[in-house]
Structures are given as structure tokens and as C-alpha cells.
Design an enzyme around this catalytic site. Structure first.
Site, PDB file in Angstrom:
ATOM      1  N   ASP A 191       0.092  -3.838   6.293  1.00  0.00           N
ATOM      2  CA  ASP A 191      -0.511  -3.348   7.537  1.00  0.00           C
ATOM      3  C   ASP A 191      -1.958  -3.822   7.682  1.00  0.00           C
ATOM      4  O   ASP A 191      -2.799  -3.135   8.257  1.00  0.00           O
ATOM      5  CB  ASP A 191      -0.497  -1.813   7.592  1.00  0.00           C
ATOM      6  CG  ASP A 191       0.907  -1.249   7.742  1.00  0.00           C
ATOM      7  OD1 ASP A 191       1.862  -2.026   7.903  1.00  0.00           O
ATOM      8  OD2 ASP A 191       1.042  -0.008   7.681  1.00  0.00           O
ATOM      9  N   HIS A 211       5.161  -4.547  10.567  1.00  0.00           N
ATOM     10  CA  HIS A 211       5.561  -3.826  11.787  1.00  0.00           C
ATOM     11  C   HIS A 211       5.756  -4.774  12.963  1.00  0.00           C
ATOM     12  O   HIS A 211       5.059  -5.785  13.079  1.00  0.00           O
ATOM     13  CB  HIS A 211       4.508  -2.793  12.187  1.00  0.00           C
ATOM     14  CG  HIS A 211       4.408  -1.625  11.264  1.00  0.00           C
ATOM     15  ND1 HIS A 211       5.172  -0.501  11.405  1.00  0.00           N
ATOM     16  CD2 HIS A 211       3.634  -1.419  10.169  1.00  0.00           C
ATOM     17  CE1 HIS A 211       4.870   0.371  10.448  1.00  0.00           C
ATOM     18  NE2 HIS A 211       3.934  -0.167   9.674  1.00  0.00           N
ATOM     19  N   ASP A 251       5.969   4.745   4.932  1.00  0.00           N
ATOM     20  CA  ASP A 251       6.875   3.764   5.533  1.00  0.00           C
ATOM     21  C   ASP A 251       6.859   2.431   4.778  1.00  0.00           C
ATOM     22  O   ASP A 251       7.398   1.426   5.255  1.00  0.00           O
ATOM     23  CB  ASP A 251       6.537   3.556   7.021  1.00  0.00           C
ATOM     24  CG  ASP A 251       5.118   3.067   7.245  1.00  0.00           C
ATOM     25  OD1 ASP A 251       4.198   3.537   6.556  1.00  0.00           O
ATOM     26  OD2 ASP A 251       4.925   2.191   8.112  1.00  0.00           O
ATOM     27  N   HIS A 252       6.229   2.401   3.595  1.00  0.00           N
ATOM     28  CA  HIS A 252       6.238   1.201   2.762  1.00  0.00           C
ATOM     29  C   HIS A 252       6.806   1.469   1.364  1.00  0.00           C
ATOM     30  O   HIS A 252       7.138   0.538   0.633  1.00  0.00           O
ATOM     31  CB  HIS A 252       4.821   0.604   2.664  1.00  0.00           C
ATOM     32  CG  HIS A 252       4.291   0.203   4.005  1.00  0.00           C
ATOM     33  ND1 HIS A 252       4.196  -1.094   4.415  1.00  0.00           N
ATOM     34  CD2 HIS A 252       3.886   0.966   5.060  1.00  0.00           C
ATOM     35  CE1 HIS A 252       3.737  -1.125   5.666  1.00  0.00           C
ATOM     36  NE2 HIS A 252       3.549   0.115   6.068  1.00  0.00           N
ATOM     37  N   HIS A 272      -7.276  -0.975   5.918  1.00  0.00           N
ATOM     38  CA  HIS A 272      -6.241  -0.036   6.376  1.00  0.00           C
ATOM     39  C   HIS A 272      -6.151   1.111   5.369  1.00  0.00           C
ATOM     40  O   HIS A 272      -6.172   2.276   5.741  1.00  0.00           O
ATOM     41  CB  HIS A 272      -4.918  -0.780   6.506  1.00  0.00           C
ATOM     42  CG  HIS A 272      -3.751   0.078   6.901  1.00  0.00           C
ATOM     43  ND1 HIS A 272      -3.650   0.684   8.136  1.00  0.00           N
ATOM     44  CD2 HIS A 272      -2.627   0.430   6.226  1.00  0.00           C
ATOM     45  CE1 HIS A 272      -2.512   1.371   8.192  1.00  0.00           C
ATOM     46  NE2 HIS A 272      -1.877   1.236   7.053  1.00  0.00           N
ATOM     47  N   HIS A 313       1.479   3.952   1.862  1.00  0.00           N
ATOM     48  CA  HIS A 313       1.998   4.751   2.971  1.00  0.00           C
ATOM     49  C   HIS A 313       3.516   4.912   2.896  1.00  0.00           C
ATOM     50  O   HIS A 313       4.227   4.002   2.461  1.00  0.00           O
ATOM     51  CB  HIS A 313       1.596   4.137   4.315  1.00  0.00           C
ATOM     52  CG  HIS A 313       0.149   4.393   4.663  1.00  0.00           C
ATOM     53  ND1 HIS A 313      -0.558   3.635   5.565  1.00  0.00           N
ATOM     54  CD2 HIS A 313      -0.714   5.342   4.205  1.00  0.00           C
ATOM     55  CE1 HIS A 313      -1.800   4.104   5.667  1.00  0.00           C
ATOM     56  NE2 HIS A 313      -1.921   5.130   4.839  1.00  0.00           N
ATOM     57  N   HIS A 316       0.849  -1.202   0.000  1.00  0.00           N
ATOM     58  CA  HIS A 316       0.000   0.000   0.000  1.00  0.00           C
ATOM     59  C   HIS A 316       0.875   1.239   0.000  1.00  0.00           C
ATOM     60  O   HIS A 316       2.092   1.157   0.174  1.00  0.00           O
ATOM     61  CB  HIS A 316      -0.989  -0.027   1.166  1.00  0.00           C
ATOM     62  CG  HIS A 316      -0.375   0.108   2.538  1.00  0.00           C
ATOM     63  ND1 HIS A 316       0.430  -0.859   3.086  1.00  0.00           N
ATOM     64  CD2 HIS A 316      -0.439   1.102   3.466  1.00  0.00           C
ATOM     65  CE1 HIS A 316       0.812  -0.479   4.293  1.00  0.00           C
ATOM     66  NE2 HIS A 316       0.310   0.714   4.544  1.00  0.00           N
TER      67      HIS A 316
HETATM   68 FE    FE Z   1       3.015   0.896   7.972  1.00  0.00          FE
HETATM   69 ZN    ZN Z   2       0.267   1.717   6.525  1.00  0.00          ZN
END
Ligand code: FE
Ligand code: ZN
Length: 252
Positions: free
Chosen positions: A132, A170, A58-59, A113, A56, A54
Site C-alpha cells: 500500500d 489494491h 487485508d494483507h 503508510h 494490516h 505490512h
Molecule cells: Fe491494504
Molecule cells: Zn494497508
């Protein structure tokens, strides 16, 4: 296919898949490029595929730098993430099949999410990369989806073979299980898991991957049929149980 787990940022994991015979590698959700590049150069491997669950930050944070070093690497993501994932060139739909490092994988559309979230299920090796959506002992927050959507997504994931290795993005396990114990304080499998996870984290040992079997036994977000969770939430209808649990966890 070897799977290597790179801890980055506060609590993210990047997963590197490596085929030693061909010296080729793929990466899942590269938050940052440097640790990936270091590992690749240790293997002297070529990066051929970048799998994104996805959009975001941090990905996807490492995509551009990885593409700069490996311009031929293909960037995969959900069809609905068009325009949100840099350099995306493969737009995946539910049920799409792909071959990564000679391994067959299937795409599962798992919104909740985010609205375009997908998971990669490697059918032969029974490895699931679910970003996530499903976490060890928990699930992702609902940023762009409804409880009903997330429930359906988690239901699909929990119905995968019990031995499936779940590689979530995570290290949230200890705090997830701390919450889980507040709603299922007498679940023996949960009590046992909590103790072992606590011991792992004290020593800095990752708790990922988990398995579907372990999540079915201990993750409240996979256990909405349990009377204990009906009691904890005051509901018995699955969507209501799930929504209430998610709401309780949001403010935990
Ligand atoms: Fe994340
Ligand atoms: Zn995320």
C-alpha cells in the site's frame, strides 16, 4: 516465474508467484487463504514462501490458514513489524537480499503508510510488490508515517527502472486518476490513461500491474517537481507539495 493475480474482498489483490518447473509457489499479502489454496491445488504446487509488505488485516488475514496447510512455508515481513504479523519468522531490513523461487529479490524499506512497510523488488524479472505504498495513479494513506517519510519512499520506488512492473495491493486506479485529473487536468498522458482505465473497469479488467514509467507520467504523487502541481498546491517545496496533495486526496 509466473505471476497470478487473485482479486479478493472489495478491492484487494493477492499475488501468487509460481515456478512451474519445481511446482513451487510463493504468495504476496494473502488477505484470505481459500482462493490461494484453490489456485495452488490446481497447480498441485507447494507453497514455500509468504511475503508480507505490512501488518494490516487485508494483507495478513490468510497467513494462519496457509501455514496450517503448508507448515514449512516461511513468513517474511519487515523487522519493525515484529509482533504484528502472525507467524513471522524472517525479519527484513532495508537492502536485505533473498531468493524466492530461485529469483533474486531485494528488500526496500518504504515507511509512510505504516512505520514498518517494506517492498519486494525482484531484480532480475523487474517486478515490484509494494503493498500500500505506491498505487496505480496514487499512493497509500499516511497512517503511521510523515509526509517526508512517504515522499522518500516514493522517491526510491520511482527511481527503479522505468520498465519495472508494479504490483500494488489494491484496485484503486480509477478513483486515483479521477483525483489526479483535478490537479493536472491538462496532462495528456493522464487524460489518455484515464480513458483506458475507465474502459478496463467497465469490463471488469484489472489495471494492475502498472509500470514505473506510467506512474512517472501520470501519478501526481510521483510528480512533485511539476509546475502544474506547484500551481495546484500553492507550494514548490517537495514535502509541502506532497503533503498538500495527500491532504487533498484524503478528503476527495
Ligand atoms: Fe491494504
Ligand atoms: Zn494497508
Amino acid at each position: 516465474m509466473e505471476i497470478c493475480r487473485l482479486p479478493v474482498r472489495r478491492d484487494n489483490y493477492i499475488f501468487l508467484l509460481y515456478d512451474a518447473q519445481s511446482r513451487r509457489a510463493a504468495v504476496v499479502d494473502p488477505a484470505d487463504a481459500p482462493p490461494v489454496l484453490t489456485q495452488l491445488s490446481q497447480w498441485q504446487a507447494e507453497l514455500t514462501d509468504i511475503l508480507i509488505t505490512h501488518h494490516h488485516g487485508d494483507h495478513i488475514g490468510g497467513i494462519s490458514e496457509l501455514k496450517h496447510v503448508f507448515p514449512a512455508a516461511r513468513v517474511y515481513g519487515g523487522a519493525g513489524d515484529r509482533g504484528r504479523i502472525p507467524e513471522q519468522e524472517v525479519f527484513l531490513e532495508d537492502g536485505d537480499r533473498l531468493t524466492v523461487l530461485r529469483q533474486p529479490a531485494e528488500v526496500l524499506f518504504v515507511p509512510g503508510h505504516t512505520s514498518a512497510h517494506i517492498a519486494y523488488w525482484f531484480t532480475k524479472t523487474a517486478d515490484l510488490f509494494c503493498g500500500d505504498t505506491l498505487f496505480a495513479g496514487g499512493c497509500g494513506r499516511l497512517f503511521e508515517g510523515t509526509p517526508a517519510q512517504m515522499l522518500q519512499s516514493l522517491d526510491r520506488l520511482r527511481n527503479l527502472p522505468p520498465e519495472t512492473q508494479v504490483w500494488c495491493a489494491h484496485e484503486y486506479t480509477l478513483s486515483n486518476l479521477t483525483f489526479a485529473l483535478t490537479v493536472e487536468p491538462t496532462n495528456p498522458a493522464l487524460l489518455e490513461r484515464y480513458t483506458s482505465v475507465q474502459r478496463c473497469r467497465e469490463q471488469g479488467i484489472p489495471t494492475i500491474p502498472t509500470t514505473i514509467a506510467q506512474e512517472l507520467a501520470t501519478n501526481p504523487f510521483c510528480r512533485w517537481e511539476q509546475p502544474s502541481l506547484h500551481q495546484a498546491t500553492g507550494y514548490d517545496e517537495p514535502v509541502r507539495v506532497f503533503a498538500k496533495l495527500r491532504g487533498m486526496k484524503d478528503v476527495f
